[in-house]
Scaffold this active site. Sequence first.
Site, PDB file in Angstrom:
ATOM      1  N   ASP A 105      60.799  25.666 -14.478  1.00 21.69           N
ATOM      2  CA  ASP A 105      61.485  26.875 -14.022  1.00 21.69           C
ATOM      3  C   ASP A 105      62.984  26.672 -14.192  1.00 21.69           C
ATOM      4  O   ASP A 105      63.465  25.536 -14.222  1.00 21.69           O
ATOM      5  CB  ASP A 105      61.210  27.106 -12.521  1.00 21.69           C
ATOM      6  CG  ASP A 105      59.815  27.659 -12.256  1.00 21.69           C
ATOM      7  OD1 ASP A 105      59.137  28.096 -13.201  1.00 21.69           O
ATOM      8  OD2 ASP A 105      59.414  27.669 -11.068  1.00 21.69           O
ATOM      9  N   ARG A 165      59.749  30.574 -21.704  1.00 23.11           N
ATOM     10  CA  ARG A 165      59.383  31.715 -20.848  1.00 23.11           C
ATOM     11  C   ARG A 165      60.677  32.498 -20.656  1.00 23.11           C
ATOM     12  O   ARG A 165      61.641  31.972 -20.114  1.00 23.11           O
ATOM     13  CB  ARG A 165      58.870  31.278 -19.477  1.00 23.11           C
ATOM     14  CG  ARG A 165      58.675  32.473 -18.531  1.00 23.11           C
ATOM     15  CD  ARG A 165      58.668  32.094 -17.066  1.00 23.11           C
ATOM     16  NE  ARG A 165      57.489  31.348 -16.710  1.00 23.11           N
ATOM     17  CZ  ARG A 165      57.456  30.482 -15.689  1.00 23.11           C
ATOM     18  NH1 ARG A 165      58.543  30.255 -14.970  1.00 23.11           N
ATOM     19  NH2 ARG A 165      56.354  29.835 -15.407  1.00 23.11           N
TER      20      ARG A 165
HETATM   21  P1  FDA Z   1      63.103  44.383 -12.962  1.00 27.21           P
HETATM   22  O1  FDA Z   1      63.770  43.640 -11.862  1.00 27.21           O
HETATM   23  O2  FDA Z   1      63.910  45.358 -13.756  1.00 27.21           O
HETATM   24  O3  FDA Z   1      61.831  45.086 -12.376  1.00 27.21           O
HETATM   25  C1  FDA Z   1      61.012  45.968 -13.135  1.00 27.21           C
HETATM   26  C2  FDA Z   1      59.972  46.559 -12.199  1.00 27.21           C
HETATM   27  O4  FDA Z   1      59.096  45.521 -11.757  1.00 27.21           O
HETATM   28  C3  FDA Z   1      60.537  47.139 -10.903  1.00 27.21           C
HETATM   29  O5  FDA Z   1      60.926  48.472 -11.082  1.00 27.21           O
HETATM   30  C4  FDA Z   1      59.363  46.978  -9.964  1.00 27.21           C
HETATM   31  O6  FDA Z   1      58.415  47.989 -10.174  1.00 27.21           O
HETATM   32  C5  FDA Z   1      58.748  45.679 -10.399  1.00 27.21           C
HETATM   33  N1  FDA Z   1      59.255  44.532  -9.628  1.00 27.21           N
HETATM   34  C6  FDA Z   1      60.116  43.572 -10.053  1.00 27.21           C
HETATM   35  N2  FDA Z   1      60.306  42.640  -9.102  1.00 27.21           N
HETATM   36  C7  FDA Z   1      59.573  43.027  -8.042  1.00 27.21           C
HETATM   37  C8  FDA Z   1      59.333  42.487  -6.750  1.00 27.21           C
HETATM   38  N3  FDA Z   1      59.921  41.362  -6.344  1.00 27.21           N
HETATM   39  N4  FDA Z   1      58.510  43.161  -5.910  1.00 27.21           N
HETATM   40  C9  FDA Z   1      57.889  44.294  -6.294  1.00 27.21           C
HETATM   41  N5  FDA Z   1      58.082  44.862  -7.520  1.00 27.21           N
HETATM   42  C10 FDA Z   1      58.906  44.238  -8.375  1.00 27.21           C
HETATM   43  N6  FDA Z   1      63.647  33.800 -12.545  1.00 27.21           N
HETATM   44  C11 FDA Z   1      64.462  32.735 -12.685  1.00 27.21           C
HETATM   45  O7  FDA Z   1      65.665  32.845 -12.495  1.00 27.21           O
HETATM   46  N7  FDA Z   1      63.923  31.522 -13.031  1.00 27.21           N
HETATM   47  C12 FDA Z   1      62.601  31.352 -13.288  1.00 27.21           C
HETATM   48  O8  FDA Z   1      62.167  30.237 -13.611  1.00 27.21           O
HETATM   49  C13 FDA Z   1      61.746  32.480 -13.146  1.00 27.21           C
HETATM   50  N8  FDA Z   1      60.408  32.392 -13.386  1.00 27.21           N
HETATM   51  C14 FDA Z   1      59.644  33.537 -13.395  1.00 27.21           C
HETATM   52  C15 FDA Z   1      58.307  33.479 -13.770  1.00 27.21           C
HETATM   53  C16 FDA Z   1      57.564  34.649 -13.892  1.00 27.21           C
HETATM   54  C17 FDA Z   1      56.149  34.564 -14.335  1.00 27.21           C
HETATM   55  C18 FDA Z   1      58.176  35.911 -13.612  1.00 27.21           C
HETATM   56  C19 FDA Z   1      57.432  37.195 -13.775  1.00 27.21           C
HETATM   57  C20 FDA Z   1      59.481  35.965 -13.196  1.00 27.21           C
HETATM   58  C21 FDA Z   1      60.221  34.802 -13.068  1.00 27.21           C
HETATM   59  N9  FDA Z   1      61.529  34.828 -12.631  1.00 27.21           N
HETATM   60  C22 FDA Z   1      62.329  33.715 -12.766  1.00 27.21           C
HETATM   61  C23 FDA Z   1      62.061  36.048 -11.960  1.00 27.21           C
HETATM   62  C24 FDA Z   1      62.796  36.983 -12.917  1.00 27.21           C
HETATM   63  O9  FDA Z   1      63.978  36.391 -13.345  1.00 27.21           O
HETATM   64  C25 FDA Z   1      63.106  38.332 -12.257  1.00 27.21           C
HETATM   65  O10 FDA Z   1      63.931  38.130 -11.140  1.00 27.21           O
HETATM   66  C26 FDA Z   1      61.878  39.112 -11.817  1.00 27.21           C
HETATM   67  O11 FDA Z   1      60.816  38.963 -12.702  1.00 27.21           O
HETATM   68  C27 FDA Z   1      62.191  40.616 -11.723  1.00 27.21           C
HETATM   69  O12 FDA Z   1      62.599  41.105 -12.977  1.00 27.21           O
HETATM   70  P2  FDA Z   1      61.704  42.050 -13.939  1.00 27.21           P
HETATM   71  O13 FDA Z   1      61.760  41.480 -15.298  1.00 27.21           O
HETATM   72  O14 FDA Z   1      60.363  42.231 -13.394  1.00 27.21           O
HETATM   73  O15 FDA Z   1      62.505  43.394 -14.037  1.00 27.21           O
END
Ligand code: FDA
Length: 324
Positions: A143, A193
């Site tokens: 991560d 990732r």
């Molecule tokens: P965005 O924040 O734009 O969200 C898009 C949509 O997804 C929202 O409108 C909502 O519907 C839904 N959503 C997103 N987050 C939500 C939540 N918490 N609760 C409910 N709904 C939500 N970060 C990092 O800094 N280091 C890392 O190692 C990782 N590892 C990691 C692994 C995996 C498998 C995932 C999916 C994510 C990470 N992250 C991470 C977190 C990542 O950086 C980010 O903060 C979150 O995924 C939210 O961003 P989205 O890409 O989903 O888009």
Amino acid sequence: MSIADAVRVLPQRTMRSLFISLSHRQWLARLAVRSPLTRPVVARFVAGETLEEALPALAALKLAGLRTTVDVLGESVSSPELASAAADRYVATLPALASRGLDANVSVKLTQMGLEIGRDLCRANVMRILDAARAVDGFVRFDMEDHTQTDATLAIWREAHEAYPQTGVVIQAALRRSSADVERILAAGGRVRLCKGAYDEPRSVAYVNKSTVDANYAKMMERLLKSGSYHALATHDPKLIARAIAIAEREGIGADRFEFQMLYGVRRDLQRMLAGRGYTVRIYVPYGHEWYPYFMRRLAERPANVGFMLRAIVKEEGRRVRGH
Ligand code: FDA
């Protein structure tokens, strides 16, 4: 105005910074972890406090056609003993997953392995986890934490990758440096990732505007998809997911050449829909006692979660008061 309404009207960036700053408060962590009121809300994002508790969730995801990666919660440990104990938990988790026919795939934070105490300590703990992964043909993902850890995380991932190729690392679209990091990882034959980034970073190193982060994600996503090697697109953003699918279809990149990744408890509808369409979807499943900072970052990502949490707590407290 209720607290939940107040939360809704605060600017998203203010909310995000507030919750990320609260994620570092030890006194609040102690309070939250002890309170029975937080449990039902935390359970949406955390599969259990022990591996035994998390196993049914992992089995149910497998049954639904989803892949998994397991995070044994913890970060920024304060002593070599705690770092070594955290590594022990991973060393025990890998064979336990494999023996039950679950994915022997784990996600590890290097500050949990002692990175802030000393590189040698961290490296030694990581090597023990790699040995455990090798024994079950497993996969280890590093991560990515805040930008102060990026160089060290990439350096340790490089060493790990040389020792055991079934490793990968995370790149954050929020960081200005990330495109260059992606090129270096691709040149080393590594697996990425790609995520947006969950930390509150300064403007000097990060894009703070959401649309710029999304555009940078889209650019790196296209680069990774066309790279010819297997990477993971970690997002719940429907627009980016649709764009990935469109690129893959246009370029003739098969659904077996990349995977989507999402967090346990987030957009379960989308997880199942994509898996039903034949895409590999891997769910990041955290378990452990040290859920507080992880949980606070989930609240920071979506202000609506705070309202959801407050409503659940008020309901639970009402039930408790009525019960007496
Ligand atoms: P965005 O924040 O734009 O969200 C898009 C949509 O997804 C929202 O409108 C909502 O519907 C839904 N959503 C997103 N987050 C939500 C939540 N918490 N609760 C409910 N709904 C939500 N970060 C990092 O800094 N280091 C890392 O190692 C990782 N590892 C990691 C692994 C995996 C498998 C995932 C999916 C994510 C990470 N992250 C991470 C977190 C990542 O950086 C980010 O903060 C979150 O995924 C939210 O961003 P989205 O890409 O989903 O888009």
